[in-house]
Design a protein around this motif. Structure first.
Motif, mmCIF file in Angstrom:
data_model
loop_
_atom_site.group_PDB
_atom_site.id
_atom_site.type_symbol
_atom_site.label_atom_id
_atom_site.label_comp_id
_atom_site.label_asym_id
_atom_site.label_seq_id
_atom_site.Cartn_x
_atom_site.Cartn_y
_atom_site.Cartn_z
ATOM 1 N N GLY A 122 0.805 -1.212 0.000
ATOM 2 C CA GLY A 122 0.000 0.000 0.000
ATOM 3 C C GLY A 122 0.834 1.256 0.000
ATOM 4 O O GLY A 122 0.326 2.349 -0.250
ATOM 5 N N ALA A 123 2.138 1.116 0.264
ATOM 6 C CA ALA A 123 3.032 2.270 0.225
ATOM 7 C C ALA A 123 3.476 2.529 -1.213
ATOM 8 O O ALA A 123 3.614 1.606 -2.020
ATOM 9 C CB ALA A 123 4.246 2.034 1.118
ATOM 10 N N GLY A 124 3.705 3.795 -1.528
ATOM 11 C CA GLY A 124 4.230 4.154 -2.839
ATOM 12 C C GLY A 124 3.373 3.623 -3.973
ATOM 13 O O GLY A 124 2.143 3.687 -3.930
ATOM 14 N N ASP A 125 4.051 3.067 -4.986
ATOM 15 C CA ASP A 125 3.314 2.592 -6.156
ATOM 16 C C ASP A 125 2.659 1.234 -5.947
ATOM 17 O O ASP A 125 2.090 0.671 -6.891
ATOM 18 C CB ASP A 125 4.212 2.563 -7.396
ATOM 19 C CG ASP A 125 5.426 1.652 -7.233
ATOM 20 O OD1 ASP A 125 5.522 0.945 -6.203
ATOM 21 O OD2 ASP A 125 6.284 1.660 -8.135
ATOM 22 N N SER A 126 2.700 0.709 -4.718
ATOM 23 C CA SER A 126 1.923 -0.505 -4.421
ATOM 24 C C SER A 126 0.520 -0.155 -3.928
ATOM 25 O O SER A 126 -0.280 -1.055 -3.639
ATOM 26 C CB SER A 126 2.641 -1.379 -3.390
ATOM 27 O OG SER A 126 2.658 -0.778 -2.103
ATOM 28 N N ARG A 144 -4.743 5.537 7.064
ATOM 29 C CA ARG A 144 -4.470 6.591 6.085
ATOM 30 C C ARG A 144 -3.286 7.469 6.514
ATOM 31 O O ARG A 144 -2.381 7.749 5.727
ATOM 32 C CB ARG A 144 -5.717 7.457 5.889
ATOM 33 C CG ARG A 144 -5.542 8.597 4.914
ATOM 34 C CD ARG A 144 -6.889 9.239 4.613
ATOM 35 N NE ARG A 144 -7.556 9.671 5.839
ATOM 36 C CZ ARG A 144 -7.374 10.874 6.400
ATOM 37 N NH1 ARG A 144 -6.553 11.748 5.834
ATOM 38 N NH2 ARG A 144 -8.032 11.208 7.489
ATOM 39 N N LYS A 145 -3.261 7.885 7.766
ATOM 40 C CA LYS A 145 -2.185 8.755 8.244
ATOM 41 C C LYS A 145 -0.875 7.984 8.409
ATOM 42 O O LYS A 145 0.214 8.527 8.182
ATOM 43 C CB LYS A 145 -2.609 9.443 9.529
ATOM 44 C CG LYS A 145 -3.769 10.420 9.328
ATOM 45 C CD LYS A 145 -4.120 11.163 10.581
ATOM 46 C CE LYS A 145 -5.298 12.099 10.361
ATOM 47 N NZ LYS A 145 -5.011 13.174 9.356
ATOM 48 N N VAL A 146 -0.972 6.708 8.782
ATOM 49 C CA VAL A 146 0.226 5.870 8.880
ATOM 50 C C VAL A 146 0.863 5.717 7.505
ATOM 51 O O VAL A 146 2.085 5.856 7.339
ATOM 52 C CB VAL A 146 -0.117 4.490 9.465
ATOM 53 C CG1 VAL A 146 1.084 3.549 9.374
ATOM 54 C CG2 VAL A 146 -0.577 4.622 10.916
ATOM 55 N N TYR A 147 0.040 5.462 6.495
ATOM 56 C CA TYR A 147 0.587 5.252 5.149
ATOM 57 C C TYR A 147 1.059 6.547 4.504
ATOM 58 O O TYR A 147 1.977 6.520 3.670
ATOM 59 C CB TYR A 147 -0.414 4.495 4.275
ATOM 60 C CG TYR A 147 -0.164 3.019 4.365
ATOM 61 C CD1 TYR A 147 0.581 2.361 3.400
ATOM 62 C CD2 TYR A 147 -0.609 2.286 5.458
ATOM 63 C CE1 TYR A 147 0.857 1.013 3.501
ATOM 64 C CE2 TYR A 147 -0.338 0.933 5.574
ATOM 65 C CZ TYR A 147 0.401 0.302 4.590
ATOM 66 O OH TYR A 147 0.694 -1.034 4.702
ATOM 67 N N ALA A 148 0.491 7.661 4.885
ATOM 68 C CA ALA A 148 1.044 8.935 4.414
ATOM 69 C C ALA A 148 2.476 9.088 4.910
ATOM 70 O O ALA A 148 3.356 9.565 4.170
ATOM 71 C CB ALA A 148 0.180 10.092 4.902
ATOM 72 N N ASP A 149 2.728 8.645 6.142
ATOM 73 C CA ASP A 149 4.089 8.737 6.666
ATOM 74 C C ASP A 149 4.990 7.661 6.068
ATOM 75 O O ASP A 149 6.190 7.895 5.877
ATOM 76 C CB ASP A 149 4.084 8.647 8.196
ATOM 77 C CG ASP A 149 5.331 9.275 8.805
ATOM 78 O OD1 ASP A 149 5.773 10.323 8.292
ATOM 79 O OD2 ASP A 149 5.860 8.729 9.793
ATOM 80 N N LYS A 150 4.449 6.490 5.770
ATOM 81 C CA LYS A 150 5.246 5.476 5.062
ATOM 82 C C LYS A 150 5.685 6.001 3.697
ATOM 83 O O LYS A 150 6.819 5.759 3.262
ATOM 84 C CB LYS A 150 4.441 4.178 4.895
ATOM 85 C CG LYS A 150 4.279 3.350 6.158
ATOM 86 C CD LYS A 150 3.534 2.065 5.852
ATOM 87 C CE LYS A 150 3.239 1.243 7.107
ATOM 88 N NZ LYS A 150 4.467 0.644 7.648
ATOM 89 N N ASP A 151 4.813 6.727 3.024
ATOM 90 C CA ASP A 151 5.181 7.300 1.730
ATOM 91 C C ASP A 151 6.318 8.311 1.895
ATOM 92 O O ASP A 151 7.259 8.337 1.091
ATOM 93 C CB ASP A 151 3.974 7.973 1.084
ATOM 94 C CG ASP A 151 2.950 6.981 0.562
ATOM 95 O OD1 ASP A 151 3.284 5.786 0.438
ATOM 96 O OD2 ASP A 151 1.809 7.401 0.277
ATOM 97 N N ARG A 152 6.223 9.132 2.939
ATOM 98 C CA ARG A 152 7.315 10.077 3.198
ATOM 99 C C ARG A 152 8.602 9.329 3.532
ATOM 100 O O ARG A 152 9.696 9.696 3.085
ATOM 101 C CB ARG A 152 6.937 11.024 4.341
ATOM 102 C CG ARG A 152 5.829 12.009 3.991
ATOM 103 C CD ARG A 152 5.632 13.052 5.070
ATOM 104 N NE ARG A 152 5.027 12.517 6.273
ATOM 105 C CZ ARG A 152 3.723 12.492 6.523
ATOM 106 N NH1 ARG A 152 2.860 12.955 5.608
ATOM 107 N NH2 ARG A 152 3.256 12.006 7.657
ATOM 108 N N GLN A 153 8.480 8.272 4.316
ATOM 109 C CA GLN A 153 9.630 7.444 4.676
ATOM 110 C C GLN A 153 10.295 6.867 3.432
ATOM 111 O O GLN A 153 11.521 6.921 3.280
ATOM 112 C CB GLN A 153 9.179 6.316 5.604
ATOM 113 C CG GLN A 153 10.278 5.367 6.027
ATOM 114 C CD GLN A 153 9.738 4.195 6.823
ATOM 115 O OE1 GLN A 153 8.595 3.763 6.629
ATOM 116 N NE2 GLN A 153 10.535 3.682 7.747
ATOM 117 N N GLU A 154 9.506 6.288 2.534
ATOM 118 C CA GLU A 154 10.067 5.708 1.318
ATOM 119 C C GLU A 154 10.767 6.766 0.464
ATOM 120 O O GLU A 154 11.829 6.509 -0.104
ATOM 121 C CB GLU A 154 8.972 5.014 0.511
ATOM 122 C CG GLU A 154 8.495 3.705 1.110
ATOM 123 C CD GLU A 154 7.835 2.806 0.077
ATOM 124 O OE1 GLU A 154 7.598 3.283 -1.058
ATOM 125 O OE2 GLU A 154 7.578 1.631 0.394
#
Length: 222
Positions: A122-126, A144-154
């Motif tokens: 679910g992160a990035g292009d997944s 939703r907020k966790v994955y927004a931060d995972k996207d920033r992390q990536e």
């Protein structure tokens, strides 16, 4: 610099720093790494959190503290980040990105180049490949907020200039490991799956000494 390259006899026992070592997957990473003869340093927030990590060297510190990370990185060959954060439907999440930003800077200062970082399906292009329940219900309602931060992390990892691998597990379970797992970057036709934490631990540790997925973001699943 201390890059970890496959087949180097002098790195038969890699010296790892593990972040997120007290989580469900992190604990299995520490256990498996020790069973392979790796030298493991686990960074934890307090001595009480270190219960069950016997055999690893315990380093007390906050993963967002760059100075503490620099000390924790002394003598290390590679870093495995298994940092996680609780479900947070309403409050903004910044732990993953802030810790990763500090880690990248500390690794550059310390001359440690290999980073294996766990994010998630679910992160990035997944995004959009988790299946109906995950994509339409669980992620928007709870993550939703966790994955927004995972996207920033990536994004931080990708632009780091380090020798990185981003590992995106599908939905985690605590079942016994299977002999074969799928590692995918072409997600056409993939719509969700599960994987054992133990399989994630094994896959992550393989990336410490091999270049198969270097600079890539495999999604791993059964």
């Amino acid at each position: 610099m201390n890059p970890v390259q496959s087949g180097q006899a002098d790195l038969a026992r890699p010296k790892l720093l593990v972040l997120g070592a007290t989580g469900g997957t992190g604990r299995l990473i520490v256990k498996e790494a020790l069973s392979r003869g790796y030298q493991v340093r686990a960074m934890v927030r307090s001595p009480e959190k270190a219960s069950g990590l016997e055999g690893a060297e315990i380093f007390i510190g906050d993963a967002r503290d760059e100075a503490a990370l620099r000390k924790a990185l002394e003598g290390r060959d590679a870093v495995v980040s298994a940092l996680g954060t609780p479900v947070s439907p309403f409050r903004e999440v910044t732990l993953l990105s802030s810790a990763t930003k500090a880690l990248v800077s500390a690794m550059k200062d310390a001359g440690v180049s290999r980073l294996v970082c766990i994010t998630g399906m679910g992160a990035g292009d997944s995004a959009g490949h988790g299946g109906f329940v995950f994509d339409r219900l669980i992620l928007p309602a709870l993550l939703r907020k966790v994955y927004a931060d995972k996207d920033r992390q990536e994004a931080i990892v990708r632009s780091s200039g380090l020798d990185w691998v981003l590992v995106r597990p599908s939905v985690l379970n605590d079942k016994p490991p299977q002999k074969e797992i799928r590692a995918l970057t072409d997600l056409s036709g993939f719509h969700g799956g599960t994987i054992a934490r133990a399989d994630v631990a094994g896959f992550v540790l393989e990336q410490v000494q091999t270049n198969t997925w270097l600079g890539r973001s495999p999604l791993i699943s059964w």
